[in-house]
Every structure is written in C-alpha cells, then in structure tokens.
Design an enzyme around this catalytic site. Structure first.
Site, PDB file in Angstrom:
ATOM      1  N   ASP A   7     -11.021  12.419 -14.052  1.00 16.98           N
ATOM      2  CA  ASP A   7     -10.177  13.525 -14.755  1.00 16.98           C
ATOM      3  C   ASP A   7     -10.833  14.854 -15.037  1.00 16.98           C
ATOM      4  O   ASP A   7     -12.166  14.970 -14.520  1.00 16.98           O
ATOM      5  CB  ASP A   7      -9.985  12.863 -16.355  1.00 16.98           C
ATOM      6  CG  ASP A   7      -9.353  13.472 -17.208  1.00 16.98           C
ATOM      7  OD1 ASP A   7      -8.097  14.049 -16.934  1.00 16.98           O
ATOM      8  OD2 ASP A   7      -9.853  13.819 -17.944  1.00 16.98           O
ATOM      9  N   ASP A   9     -10.310  17.794 -17.588  1.00 15.52           N
ATOM     10  CA  ASP A   9     -10.423  18.332 -19.060  1.00 15.52           C
ATOM     11  C   ASP A   9     -11.208  17.047 -19.899  1.00 15.52           C
ATOM     12  O   ASP A   9     -10.658  15.934 -19.874  1.00 15.52           O
ATOM     13  CB  ASP A   9      -9.255  18.504 -19.553  1.00 15.52           C
ATOM     14  CG  ASP A   9      -8.533  19.616 -19.134  1.00 15.52           C
ATOM     15  OD1 ASP A   9      -8.469  20.884 -19.495  1.00 15.52           O
ATOM     16  OD2 ASP A   9      -7.799  19.389 -17.876  1.00 15.52           O
ATOM     17  N   ASP A 169     -11.628  10.019 -20.022  1.00 15.89           N
ATOM     18  CA  ASP A 169     -12.127  10.253 -21.482  1.00 15.89           C
ATOM     19  C   ASP A 169     -11.018  10.070 -22.393  1.00 15.89           C
ATOM     20  O   ASP A 169     -11.325  10.279 -23.668  1.00 15.89           O
ATOM     21  CB  ASP A 169     -12.556  11.724 -21.544  1.00 15.89           C
ATOM     22  CG  ASP A 169     -11.424  12.878 -21.769  1.00 15.89           C
ATOM     23  OD1 ASP A 169     -11.280  13.692 -22.685  1.00 15.89           O
ATOM     24  OD2 ASP A 169     -10.501  12.742 -20.742  1.00 15.89           O
TER      25      ASP A 169
END
Length: 222
Positions: A7, A9, A169
């Site tokens: 991922d 961001d 996240d």
C-alpha cells in the site's frame, strides 16, 4: 516469482500533511476555515479525500453528501498542485524494498489513490523506478478491498497472484488480502498503528528492517 505488494499512503509514506492541506483548502473555499489538524486527523487523511471532507463537515455541523461529492474533485486538484510539500517516506522503507529485490522478489504498489496521483507522487519523491508495478484506485474498474488490483499489481511485477503478500496499514488492506487468500503484514508506525493487532494479520511490522525476514517466513523465497 513471488512478489511483495505495498500500500502507499500510511505504509510506504506519510502523506497525511499534504492530504489534510488539500482538505483544509476546500473548507476555506466553503468559508469554514481550517477544520482538520495533523495531530487529530492524520488517520482520517489516510482513508482518503471523501473521508476528510466528511469528517470536517460533520465537525462544522455542515455535512451534506452532495457537498462532499461537489468538493471531492476540488480537493484532488489542490492535492495534485501541492502533492509533496510535507510527504516523506517512512524510515527504512526503501532499504527494505531494495533488500527484497536483492532477495529475488518482485515489488509493486497497490493503492486506492488515483493512479495518476500515485505516479506523480512517487516520481516526485524519486522512488518510482524502484517498483516494478503500480496499480491505483482507477487502474481497474474495481479497487481494494476487491482482490483484483492486488493480483494485477503482482502480475505487472512479474509474479504469480497466489504467491504474493500485501503490506498495508488499514482494515481495507487486511480485507483485500483475505479476499485474495494471501497473507498480509500491517504496519504499526502509522496513525492507526495501535489498532492493527485487532485485525489479526499474519504479521505486524514495527520497523522496515524486519520486513525481508517476515516476508521470507510467510511466503518463502524465490
């Protein structure tokens, strides 16, 4: 080939400062002033533009779905024009990427940021060429948590979709990996790090220096 897909961001880079600045620019255009702060809203920022607009408008008692939709494109424009003022890669991220490549893994990015913005940001940060693939929110007709973008990122990185792992996240990343039937590693150094254990990923990551060993343990080596 086995692949490691990241991922963007909140996983590879802390983009919250620039995202929040774009949202606050929208709120100023609405005559509401700055409504979001990095200390309070970094986690919201990493959930995307509409989440930020919703949070700010609710805080001001002005929430309307139509207003969120109207200003979403405005937010993207502000973000595009100042995409790298505050954004930084997390410590050790690129060292881990290079080590994984040295170990024979393909590496790629699967993000729910629009592809053009993700490409622009990674180019601006000088790290785009380190990744074999980049799949964004609009690369395919579907986005995470649908597993198709993850599979596509693995394919474009030269790997087999069933021999990949997702580093993320959020619950979106956890759900994506579950839908794909592959392992996930969730980082604990982002704004929502304390919540990651409850999502029960295959592993938690507190320091990028540990990632190559975790990956080898979970999906083996090429």
């Amino acid at each position: 080939m086995r692949t490691v897909i990241f991922d963007l961001d909140g996983t590879l880079a802390d983009t919250s400062g620039d995202l929040l600045a774009a949202a606050n620019a929208c709120f100023r255009e609405m005559g509401l002033g700055d409504l979001l702060t990095r200390e309070r809203d970094a986690g919201t920022a990493l959930r995307g533009g509409k989440a930020m607009l919703t949070a700010g408008l609710e805080r001001a008692g002005k929430f309307e779905e139509a207003l969120v939709e109207e200003f979403y494109s405005v937010l993207l424009s502000h973000y595009r024009d100042a995409i790298d003022r505050h954004t930084v890669m997390y410590p050790g991220a690129m060292d881990a990427v290079e080590q994984l490549k040295s170990d024979g893994f393909g590496v790629g990015i699967c993000t729910n940021k629009p592809e053009a913005l993700a490409e622009k940001l990674m180019q601006s940060l000088g790290v785009r060429d380190a990744f074999h693939s980049l799949v964004g929110a609009d690369t395919l007709p579907v986005r995470k948590p649908d597993p198709a973008p993850l599979f596509e990122a693995a394919r474009r990185a030269g790997g087999a979709p069933d021999k990949t792992i997702l580093i993320g996240d959020t619950i979106t990343d956890r759900t994506t990996s579950a839908n794909a039937g592959v392992p996930s590693v969730l980082v604990t150094f982002g704004p929502s790090g304390e919540d990651m254990a409850a999502l029960k990923p295959e592993a938690l990551l507190s320091d990028f220096a540990h990632l190559p060993a975790i990956v080898a343990e979970l999906i083996g080596r090429n």
